[in-house]
Write a protein that holds these residues in place. Structure first.
Motif: not given
Length: 134
Positions: A31-36, A42-44, A51-56, A83-90
């Protein structure tokens, strides 16, 4: 040939000068993580959901930020429901300005600003990927 060499040198120098927070990190669950700035997004969940987002996020906190296992990670900006495209979680390691609260339901935690897990607890979710990807 000289022009190509100059372009390669310029590209190399620009790559080195790219700030750490602008680079993407691939967590162990792929899973990709981007520093901001001071946080990370984490986008997905890469098919592993929350669980995958918390792991990443935990893998990033450990590997890139050098966070200890007992450090707390917080949702700095939650995901909007719908529904639809969700924003990443910061995520953040700094609770300033947040109302920290423990996570009871992992999936719902992604929508709640201030939701918090320790780095070690969140990193345990990486076991999902290890079992599935054997």
């Amino acid at each position: 040939m000289k022009i190509l060499r100059k372009l390669l040198v310029v590209s190399f120098v620009m790559g080195i000068s790219t700030p750490l927070y602008a680079q993407e990190f691939t967590a162990e669950n792929r899973v990709a993580v981007t520093g901001v700035a001071e946080d990370f997004e984490v986008a997905n969940g890469g098919g592993y959901g929350a669980r995958g987002m918390w792991c990443a996020a935990a893998d990033y906190a450990r590997t890139i930020l050098g966070a200890r296992g007992n450090a707390r990670m917080f949702i700095a900006e939650g995901r909007t429901s719908g529904l639809g495209q969700r924003a990443p979680v910061r995520f953040t390691l700094d609770p300033t300005g947040l109302d920290p609260s423990p996570v009871f339901i992992v999936g719902a935690s992604l929508r709640r600003t201030g939701a918090s897990l320790s780095v070690d607890h969140a990193y345990q979710f990486c076991a999902d990927a290890r079992v599935i990807n054997r």
